[in-house]
Design a protein around this motif. Structure first.
Motif, mmCIF file in Angstrom:
data_model
loop_
_atom_site.group_PDB
_atom_site.id
_atom_site.type_symbol
_atom_site.label_atom_id
_atom_site.label_comp_id
_atom_site.label_asym_id
_atom_site.label_seq_id
_atom_site.Cartn_x
_atom_site.Cartn_y
_atom_site.Cartn_z
ATOM 1 N N GLN A 217 -7.034 1.723 23.244
ATOM 2 C CA GLN A 217 -7.329 2.911 22.133
ATOM 3 C C GLN A 217 -6.929 2.552 20.898
ATOM 4 O OE1 GLN A 217 -5.321 3.282 24.416
ATOM 5 N NE2 GLN A 217 -3.578 4.193 23.310
ATOM 6 N N ALA A 218 -5.685 1.415 20.759
ATOM 7 C CA ALA A 218 -5.059 1.668 19.523
ATOM 8 C C ALA A 218 -4.852 -0.027 19.088
ATOM 9 C CB ALA A 218 -3.593 2.171 19.480
ATOM 10 N N LEU A 219 -5.805 -0.741 18.806
ATOM 11 C CA LEU A 219 -5.901 -2.351 18.969
ATOM 12 C C LEU A 219 -4.933 -2.675 17.780
ATOM 13 C CD1 LEU A 219 -9.774 -3.111 19.628
ATOM 14 C CD2 LEU A 219 -7.725 -3.267 21.144
ATOM 15 N N LEU A 220 -5.346 -2.106 16.557
ATOM 16 C CA LEU A 220 -4.369 -2.630 15.236
ATOM 17 C C LEU A 220 -3.017 -2.374 15.459
ATOM 18 C CD1 LEU A 220 -5.548 -3.086 11.699
ATOM 19 C CD2 LEU A 220 -3.407 -2.144 12.266
ATOM 20 N N PRO A 221 -2.605 -1.455 15.690
ATOM 21 C CA PRO A 221 -0.965 -0.976 16.002
ATOM 22 C C PRO A 221 -0.602 -1.844 17.178
ATOM 23 C CG PRO A 221 -2.023 1.011 16.342
ATOM 24 C CD PRO A 221 -3.205 0.053 15.818
ATOM 25 N N SER A 222 -1.468 -1.893 18.049
ATOM 26 C CA SER A 222 -0.683 -2.792 19.293
ATOM 27 C C SER A 222 -0.678 -4.188 18.919
ATOM 28 C CB SER A 222 -1.813 -2.738 20.555
ATOM 29 O OG SER A 222 -2.027 -1.362 20.983
ATOM 30 N N CYS A 223 -1.766 -4.727 18.194
ATOM 31 C CA CYS A 223 -1.368 -6.353 17.515
ATOM 32 C C CYS A 223 -0.145 -6.285 16.792
ATOM 33 C CB CYS A 223 -2.657 -6.561 17.045
ATOM 34 S SG CYS A 223 -4.171 -6.868 18.084
ATOM 35 N N ALA A 224 0.069 -5.344 15.865
ATOM 36 C CA ALA A 224 1.096 -5.601 14.950
ATOM 37 C C ALA A 224 2.201 -5.434 15.749
ATOM 38 C CB ALA A 224 1.179 -4.264 13.733
ATOM 39 N N CYS A 225 2.445 -4.747 16.835
ATOM 40 C CA CYS A 225 3.656 -4.321 17.538
ATOM 41 C C CYS A 225 3.733 -6.003 18.288
ATOM 42 C CB CYS A 225 3.344 -3.315 18.689
ATOM 43 S SG CYS A 225 4.697 -3.225 19.834
ATOM 44 N N ALA A 226 2.766 -6.316 18.849
ATOM 45 C CA ALA A 226 2.954 -7.649 19.471
ATOM 46 C C ALA A 226 3.509 -8.774 18.569
ATOM 47 C CB ALA A 226 1.590 -8.161 20.141
ATOM 48 N N MET A 227 3.249 -8.814 17.350
ATOM 49 C CA MET A 227 3.508 -10.032 16.534
ATOM 50 C C MET A 227 5.161 -9.481 16.188
ATOM 51 S SD MET A 227 1.160 -12.114 16.946
ATOM 52 C CE MET A 227 1.686 -13.297 15.763
ATOM 53 N N SER A 228 5.345 -8.442 16.088
ATOM 54 C CA SER A 228 6.548 -7.936 15.742
ATOM 55 C C SER A 228 7.812 -8.297 16.993
ATOM 56 C CB SER A 228 6.688 -6.591 15.638
ATOM 57 O OG SER A 228 6.140 -6.016 14.200
ATOM 58 N N VAL A 229 7.094 -8.002 18.314
ATOM 59 C CA VAL A 229 7.843 -8.325 19.351
ATOM 60 C C VAL A 229 8.138 -9.825 19.284
ATOM 61 C CG1 VAL A 229 7.808 -8.504 21.629
ATOM 62 C CG2 VAL A 229 7.092 -6.560 20.797
ATOM 63 N N MET A 230 7.306 -10.683 19.085
ATOM 64 C CA MET A 230 7.587 -12.168 19.076
ATOM 65 C C MET A 230 8.473 -12.588 17.839
ATOM 66 S SD MET A 230 6.285 -13.882 21.477
ATOM 67 C CE MET A 230 6.254 -15.552 20.744
ATOM 68 N N GLY A 231 8.228 -11.895 16.750
ATOM 69 C CA GLY A 231 9.087 -12.284 15.508
ATOM 70 C C GLY A 231 10.490 -11.784 15.853
ATOM 71 N N VAL A 232 10.697 -10.655 16.098
ATOM 72 C CA VAL A 232 12.250 -9.901 16.452
ATOM 73 C C VAL A 232 12.638 -10.846 17.679
ATOM 74 C CG1 VAL A 232 13.331 -8.144 17.310
ATOM 75 C CG2 VAL A 232 11.513 -7.814 15.603
ATOM 76 N N CYS A 233 11.916 -11.199 18.631
ATOM 77 C CA CYS A 233 12.774 -11.988 19.890
ATOM 78 C C CYS A 233 12.955 -13.472 19.151
ATOM 79 C CB CYS A 233 11.843 -11.926 20.881
ATOM 80 S SG CYS A 233 11.745 -10.301 21.764
ATOM 81 N N GLY A 234 12.235 -13.701 18.409
ATOM 82 C CA GLY A 234 12.423 -15.386 17.738
ATOM 83 C C GLY A 234 13.828 -15.332 16.963
ATOM 84 N N GLU A 235 14.279 -14.094 16.274
ATOM 85 C CA GLU A 235 15.227 -13.884 15.414
ATOM 86 C C GLU A 235 16.563 -13.817 16.583
ATOM 87 O OE1 GLU A 235 12.994 -11.587 11.841
ATOM 88 O OE2 GLU A 235 14.545 -10.460 13.301
ATOM 89 N N LEU A 236 16.385 -12.892 17.515
ATOM 90 C CA LEU A 236 17.324 -12.689 18.529
ATOM 91 C C LEU A 236 17.743 -14.129 19.122
ATOM 92 C CD1 LEU A 236 16.124 -9.305 19.994
ATOM 93 C CD2 LEU A 236 18.104 -9.449 18.513
ATOM 94 N N ALA A 237 16.596 -14.640 19.674
ATOM 95 C CA ALA A 237 17.099 -16.078 20.410
ATOM 96 C C ALA A 237 17.785 -16.895 19.614
ATOM 97 C CB ALA A 237 15.767 -16.764 20.687
ATOM 98 N N TYR A 238 17.304 -16.869 18.043
ATOM 99 C CA TYR A 238 18.297 -18.062 17.352
ATOM 100 C C TYR A 238 19.750 -17.563 16.920
ATOM 101 C CZ TYR A 238 19.536 -21.242 13.631
ATOM 102 O OH TYR A 238 19.915 -22.155 12.813
#
Length: 278
Positions: A217-238
């Motif tokens: 029911q919340a497609l846009l915020p869910s997509c923004a969250c998903a890309m934030s998850v990938m980006g944040v985790c990319g930073e944490l991994a580095y």
């Protein structure tokens, strides 16, 4: 609770089953990152079962990375059944613009299937928007990547494709863009090391599948969250990689670890998502 925390919490609580018809290069990574986030993956691409499998799932992810006539027919059947059942469908038009086969397949799927999310790199979305674009195999042309200087142009393009397709558009790159026909977001998380391992784009589509499957029911915020998850985790991994002087193989493992250990507080604190003025 922050909206991204709500999305992540829903994934962990609901454990959405995500059906992938994806490419053989990154199938294992897509399955593992889905599990790491809290979802459950199933990779089923035979025409004899895809419709039945869709019926069990919370979301469907279609990825054109390694196309064949067989998987095209399976994508079409699965997509139509997901539409009939009201399941969110995520489309990753990998390499569109690189060959006639990919172009014709993308055009056919866009005509026959209603997509809730279309995720691609800047070159792929440019091709969908304008029927032209330059790709480097399945990668975006470096000259076409999103930057602060061209951010509004990319956001406008995403909104244009959204208006035509009805889907939320996600453009992955140094700055990720998430947009529908009314609003656009920029996500400035991530690290250049993410481009040194294959499959981060495909994994992003899997994370999107988890998030929209748990929050349809919340497609846009869910997509923004998903890309934030990938980006944040990319930073944490580095950050974890530096002390051990690791390389790309170690980074891939650390990225998976970061997704599995991510909590809502960390996501909210580190996310650099901004709604753009349009």
């Amino acid at each position: 609770m922050n909206p991204f925390e709500k999305v992540l919490s829903a994934v962990r609580q609901k454990r959405p089953l995500v059906h992938f018809i994806t490419n053989y290069v990154t199938a294992n990574d897509c399955a593992n990152i889905t599990l790491a986030l809290g979802g459950s993956p199933i990779m089923a691409d035979d025409l004899r079962e895809v419709e039945q499998i869709v019926g069990h799932c919370s979301a469907l992810v279609l990825n054109m990375g390694t196309l064949s006539e067989r998987t095209v027919q399976s994508m079409l059947a699965a997509g139509k059944e997901a539409n009939r059942l009201g399941r969110p469908v995520v489309f990753d038009p990998v390499g569109v613009g690189a060959s006639r086969f990919r172009n014709e397949t993308a055009e056919m799927l866009l005509h026959e299937v209603r997509f809730d999310v279309i995720k691609g790199n800047s070159s792929e979305i440019a091709y969908l928007a304008e029927g032209s674009g330059t790709t480097k195999g399945v990668d975006a042309n470096l000259d076409a990547l999103s930057t602060e200087g061209n951010l509004n142009r990319h956001a406008d393009r995403a909104r244009k494709v959204s208006a035509r397709t009805g889907a939320v558009i996600v453009i992955s790159g140094p700055i990720d863009i998430v947009a529908d026909s009314h609003e656009a977001w920029a996500i400035r998380n991530g690290h250049p090391m993410m481009a040194k391992i294959t499959g981060t784009g495909c994994m992003s589509a899997g994370v999107i599948g988890c998030c929209v499957g748990a929050n349809p029911q919340a497609l846009l915020p869910s997509c923004a969250c998903a890309m934030s998850v990938m980006g944040v985790c990319g930073e944490l991994a580095y950050e974890r990689l530096l002390p051990v002087e690791g390389g790309s193989g170690t980074y891939r493992v650390f990225l998976m670890d970061a997704v599995s250990r991510l909590d809502g507080v960390t996501l909210t604190r580190r996310s650099r998502a901004e709604r753009l003025r349009i």
